[in-house]
Scaffold this motif. Sequence first.
Motif, PDB file in Angstrom:
ATOM      1  N   GLU A 139      -5.581   0.756  -7.548  1.00 11.89           N
ATOM      2  CA  GLU A 139      -5.631   2.221  -7.513  1.00 11.89           C
ATOM      3  C   GLU A 139      -6.391   2.721  -6.281  1.00 11.89           C
ATOM      4  OE1 GLU A 139      -7.479   3.434 -11.109  1.00 11.89           O
ATOM      5  OE2 GLU A 139      -5.906   2.635 -12.427  1.00 11.89           O
ATOM      6  N   LYS A 140      -7.280   1.867  -5.757  1.00 11.47           N
ATOM      7  CA  LYS A 140      -8.125   2.280  -4.636  1.00 11.47           C
ATOM      8  C   LYS A 140      -7.480   1.983  -3.283  1.00 11.47           C
ATOM      9  CE  LYS A 140     -12.126   1.085  -7.494  1.00 11.47           C
ATOM     10  NZ  LYS A 140     -13.298   0.167  -7.628  1.00 11.47           N
ATOM     11  N   THR A 141      -6.299   1.388  -3.297  1.00 10.83           N
ATOM     12  CA  THR A 141      -5.640   1.036  -2.042  1.00 10.83           C
ATOM     13  C   THR A 141      -4.798   2.203  -1.523  1.00 10.83           C
ATOM     14  OG1 THR A 141      -3.657   0.154  -3.119  1.00 10.83           O
ATOM     15  CG2 THR A 141      -5.513  -1.358  -2.820  1.00 10.83           C
ATOM     16  N   ASN A 142      -4.248   2.030  -0.339  1.00 16.07           N
ATOM     17  CA  ASN A 142      -3.398   3.062   0.264  1.00 16.07           C
ATOM     18  C   ASN A 142      -1.908   2.835  -0.008  1.00 16.07           C
ATOM     19  OD1 ASN A 142      -5.585   4.439   1.450  1.00 16.07           O
ATOM     20  ND2 ASN A 142      -5.628   2.966   3.145  1.00 16.07           N
ATOM     21  N   MET A 143      -1.605   1.957  -0.969  1.00 16.25           N
ATOM     22  CA  MET A 143      -0.199   1.704  -1.298  1.00 16.25           C
ATOM     23  C   MET A 143       0.455   2.961  -1.853  1.00 16.25           C
ATOM     24  SD  MET A 143       0.212  -2.080  -3.047  1.00 16.25           S
ATOM     25  CE  MET A 143      -1.204  -1.993  -4.132  1.00 16.25           C
ATOM     26  N   SER A 144       1.731   3.123  -1.531  1.00 22.31           N
ATOM     27  CA  SER A 144       2.483   4.220  -2.142  1.00 22.31           C
ATOM     28  C   SER A 144       2.624   3.929  -3.633  1.00 22.31           C
ATOM     29  CB  SER A 144       3.869   4.334  -1.501  1.00 22.31           C
ATOM     30  OG  SER A 144       4.657   3.199  -1.829  1.00 22.31           O
ATOM     31  N   GLU A 145       2.914   4.962  -4.405  1.00 22.84           N
ATOM     32  CA  GLU A 145       3.040   4.782  -5.852  1.00 22.84           C
ATOM     33  C   GLU A 145       4.167   3.809  -6.194  1.00 22.84           C
ATOM     34  OE1 GLU A 145       1.966   4.874  -9.633  1.00 22.84           O
ATOM     35  OE2 GLU A 145       0.892   5.830  -7.963  1.00 22.84           O
ATOM     36  N   GLU A 146       5.219   3.867  -5.411  1.00 21.39           N
ATOM     37  CA  GLU A 146       6.352   2.961  -5.653  1.00 21.39           C
ATOM     38  C   GLU A 146       5.951   1.504  -5.409  1.00 21.39           C
ATOM     39  OE1 GLU A 146      10.935   2.164  -4.064  1.00 21.39           O
ATOM     40  OE2 GLU A 146       9.783   3.876  -3.307  1.00 21.39           O
ATOM     41  N   LYS A 147       5.259   1.259  -4.291  1.00 28.30           N
ATOM     42  CA  LYS A 147       4.836  -0.105  -3.977  1.00 28.30           C
ATOM     43  C   LYS A 147       3.785  -0.599  -4.963  1.00 28.30           C
ATOM     44  CE  LYS A 147       5.826  -0.401   0.966  1.00 28.30           C
ATOM     45  NZ  LYS A 147       5.269  -0.633   2.326  1.00 28.30           N
ATOM     46  N   ARG A 148       2.901   0.297  -5.348  1.00 29.51           N
ATOM     47  CA  ARG A 148       1.855  -0.091  -6.305  1.00 29.51           C
ATOM     48  C   ARG A 148       2.468  -0.467  -7.647  1.00 29.51           C
ATOM     49  NH1 ARG A 148      -1.175   2.677 -10.109  1.00 29.51           N
ATOM     50  NH2 ARG A 148      -3.058   1.550 -10.686  1.00 29.51           N
ATOM     51  N   GLN A 149       3.465   0.289  -8.090  1.00 30.40           N
ATOM     52  CA  GLN A 149       4.115  -0.014  -9.370  1.00 30.40           C
ATOM     53  C   GLN A 149       4.846  -1.352  -9.294  1.00 30.40           C
ATOM     54  OE1 GLN A 149       3.628   1.783 -12.266  1.00 30.40           O
ATOM     55  NE2 GLN A 149       4.499  -0.131 -13.046  1.00 30.40           N
ATOM     56  N   SER A 150       5.471  -1.598  -8.139  1.00 30.31           N
ATOM     57  CA  SER A 150       6.157  -2.879  -7.941  1.00 30.31           C
ATOM     58  C   SER A 150       5.146  -4.025  -7.968  1.00 30.31           C
ATOM     59  CB  SER A 150       6.905  -2.861  -6.606  1.00 30.31           C
ATOM     60  OG  SER A 150       7.503  -4.105  -6.351  1.00 30.31           O
ATOM     61  N   PHE A 151       3.984  -3.796  -7.343  1.00 32.97           N
ATOM     62  CA  PHE A 151       2.914  -4.793  -7.330  1.00 32.97           C
ATOM     63  C   PHE A 151       2.422  -5.070  -8.749  1.00 32.97           C
ATOM     64  CE2 PHE A 151      -1.733  -5.459  -7.327  1.00 32.97           C
ATOM     65  CZ  PHE A 151      -1.792  -6.679  -6.674  1.00 32.97           C
ATOM     66  N   ILE A 152       2.200  -4.011  -9.523  1.00 34.27           N
ATOM     67  CA  ILE A 152       1.716  -4.160 -10.898  1.00 34.27           C
ATOM     68  C   ILE A 152       2.744  -4.908 -11.744  1.00 34.27           C
ATOM     69  CG2 ILE A 152       1.175  -2.888 -13.023  1.00 34.27           C
ATOM     70  CD1 ILE A 152      -0.105  -0.736 -11.245  1.00 34.27           C
ATOM     71  N   ASP A 153       4.008  -4.578 -11.575  1.00 28.73           N
ATOM     72  CA  ASP A 153       5.072  -5.251 -12.335  1.00 28.73           C
ATOM     73  C   ASP A 153       5.085  -6.749 -12.039  1.00 28.73           C
ATOM     74  OD1 ASP A 153       5.821  -2.862 -13.466  1.00 28.73           O
ATOM     75  OD2 ASP A 153       7.499  -2.517 -12.101  1.00 28.73           O
ATOM     76  N   SER A 154       4.917  -7.100 -10.764  1.00 23.53           N
ATOM     77  CA  SER A 154       4.923  -8.521 -10.396  1.00 23.53           C
ATOM     78  C   SER A 154       3.702  -9.238 -10.960  1.00 23.53           C
ATOM     79  CB  SER A 154       4.976  -8.677  -8.874  1.00 23.53           C
ATOM     80  OG  SER A 154       3.789  -8.202  -8.269  1.00 23.53           O
ATOM     81  N   GLN A 155       2.547  -8.559 -10.965  1.00 23.21           N
ATOM     82  CA  GLN A 155       1.332  -9.145 -11.542  1.00 23.21           C
ATOM     83  C   GLN A 155       1.500  -9.396 -13.033  1.00 23.21           C
ATOM     84  OE1 GLN A 155      -1.991  -9.795 -10.052  1.00 23.21           O
ATOM     85  NE2 GLN A 155      -0.642  -9.898  -8.293  1.00 23.21           N
ATOM     86  N   LYS A 156       2.090  -8.433 -13.715  1.00 25.97           N
ATOM     87  CA  LYS A 156       2.301  -8.572 -15.160  1.00 25.97           C
ATOM     88  C   LYS A 156       3.304  -9.676 -15.476  1.00 25.97           C
ATOM     89  CE  LYS A 156       1.103  -3.877 -16.600  1.00 25.97           C
ATOM     90  NZ  LYS A 156       1.598  -2.596 -17.183  1.00 25.97           N
ATOM     91  N   LYS A 157       4.390  -9.710 -14.697  1.00 26.59           N
ATOM     92  CA  LYS A 157       5.450 -10.681 -14.954  1.00 26.59           C
ATOM     93  C   LYS A 157       4.965 -12.111 -14.731  1.00 26.59           C
ATOM     94  CE  LYS A 157      10.224 -11.816 -13.737  1.00 26.59           C
ATOM     95  NZ  LYS A 157      11.402 -11.455 -12.901  1.00 26.59           N
ATOM     96  N   PHE A 158       4.232 -12.323 -13.657  1.00 25.93           N
ATOM     97  CA  PHE A 158       3.843 -13.695 -13.313  1.00 25.93           C
ATOM     98  C   PHE A 158       2.527 -14.107 -13.976  1.00 25.93           C
ATOM     99  CE2 PHE A 158       2.186 -17.099 -10.592  1.00 25.93           C
ATOM    100  CZ  PHE A 158       3.295 -17.925 -10.549  1.00 25.93           C
ATOM    101  N   TYR A 159       1.477 -13.323 -13.779  1.00 25.94           N
ATOM    102  CA  TYR A 159       0.158 -13.744 -14.234  1.00 25.94           C
ATOM    103  C   TYR A 159      -0.152 -13.344 -15.678  1.00 25.94           C
ATOM    104  CZ  TYR A 159      -0.785 -15.082  -9.416  1.00 25.94           C
ATOM    105  OH  TYR A 159      -0.740 -15.686  -8.181  1.00 25.94           O
ATOM    106  N   ILE A 160       0.110 -12.095 -16.038  1.00 28.58           N
ATOM    107  CA  ILE A 160      -0.207 -11.656 -17.404  1.00 28.58           C
ATOM    108  C   ILE A 160       0.669 -12.392 -18.419  1.00 28.58           C
ATOM    109  CG2 ILE A 160      -0.267  -9.711 -19.012  1.00 28.58           C
ATOM    110  CD1 ILE A 160      -2.427  -9.472 -16.951  1.00 28.58           C
ATOM    111  N   MET A 161       1.976 -12.366 -18.210  1.00 30.83           N
ATOM    112  CA  MET A 161       2.877 -13.050 -19.134  1.00 30.83           C
ATOM    113  C   MET A 161       2.658 -14.559 -19.098  1.00 30.83           C
ATOM    114  SD  MET A 161       6.398 -10.828 -18.724  1.00 30.83           S
ATOM    115  CE  MET A 161       7.344 -12.067 -19.597  1.00 30.83           C
ATOM    116  N   GLY A 162       2.452 -15.092 -17.886  1.00 34.59           N
ATOM    117  CA  GLY A 162       2.217 -16.530 -17.767  1.00 34.59           C
ATOM    118  C   GLY A 162       0.956 -16.962 -18.497  1.00 34.59           C
ATOM    119  N   GLY A 163      -0.104 -16.158 -18.374  1.00 32.35           N
ATOM    120  CA  GLY A 163      -1.368 -16.475 -19.054  1.00 32.35           C
ATOM    121  C   GLY A 163      -1.240 -16.430 -20.559  1.00 32.35           C
ATOM    122  N   HIS A 164      -0.595 -15.395 -21.067  1.00 33.89           N
ATOM    123  CA  HIS A 164      -0.434 -15.270 -22.519  1.00 33.89           C
ATOM    124  C   HIS A 164       0.482 -16.363 -23.072  1.00 33.89           C
ATOM    125  CE1 HIS A 164      -2.689 -11.715 -23.663  1.00 33.89           C
ATOM    126  NE2 HIS A 164      -2.310 -11.143 -22.533  1.00 33.89           N
TER     127      HIS A 164
END
Length: 264
Positions: A139-164
């Motif tokens: 949230e503190k970065t200068n990423m556009s909202e679109e790029k930030r959402q894409s980043f969050i989706d990738s984090q959830k797909k790979f790390y969050i889902m992978g961890g669970h």
Amino acid sequence: MHKKLALIGLIFLILSVCLFSGDRERKEFYLKAVNEEDTNQKVVLLKEFIQKYGNVEDDFLRYVYVQLTDTSYKLKKYDDTITYGEKSLEFTDISGGNKQRVLFMLANSFYITKQNPDKAVEYASGMLKLTEDIIKNSEKTNMSEEKRQSFIDSQKKFYIMGGHKLLTFIAYDKSKKDPAYLPEAANKAVEFYKLAPDEKTRRLVLTLANELFKKKKLKEAISAVETVTDKNNLNERIANFLATLYYKDGDKAKAVSYYEKAYM
């Protein structure tokens, strides 16, 4: 006096040249190692870098250990992954992204080798916590909202889902040896199903629910089954199972309701 100063200056110049030459040589060796395309040869070069320059703890050495962790993991050399991964974590200033990857590889390596399930849980849990922090800090970065959402989706797909997913299977393996872990395994499976509601995970939840039923943990079994079941689209087998669970748990009204749905 002038001669003495000149001599000191000459010595300083020679030392500076030597140091610069050493730094350049080390940098060139580092670049050669990390850019080597042959995976096995890359490991050889990375190890050689440590032998030659391992006494200088800097960005090069830190990243060499991360690279060794990553390369060993890709080669399915999980014991080496553990060795280099844990060494990587000794560097206190390792970046969040690198630490996240190392934790992921360590958790999987400990799980795959069955060396220490508790270590796998520790590293997987640490990775999940770090991923949450990384997402929050985005949230503190200068990423556009679109790029930030894409980043969050990738984090959830790979790390969050992978961890669970990993925590689910660790708990499931423990429950096979000790039924006391069954409720935890079922809860982990349900959490993972909510993140990735696929048929394979659903079947795992139902398998665990059946094991809970056998151990007379009826309320836990009911909760697990109902979480992964569409009450408006029940098949006969699941409706019968829920009816039996409720009957055994003493709720005859719900038992009758599910028996009726089973044969409608």
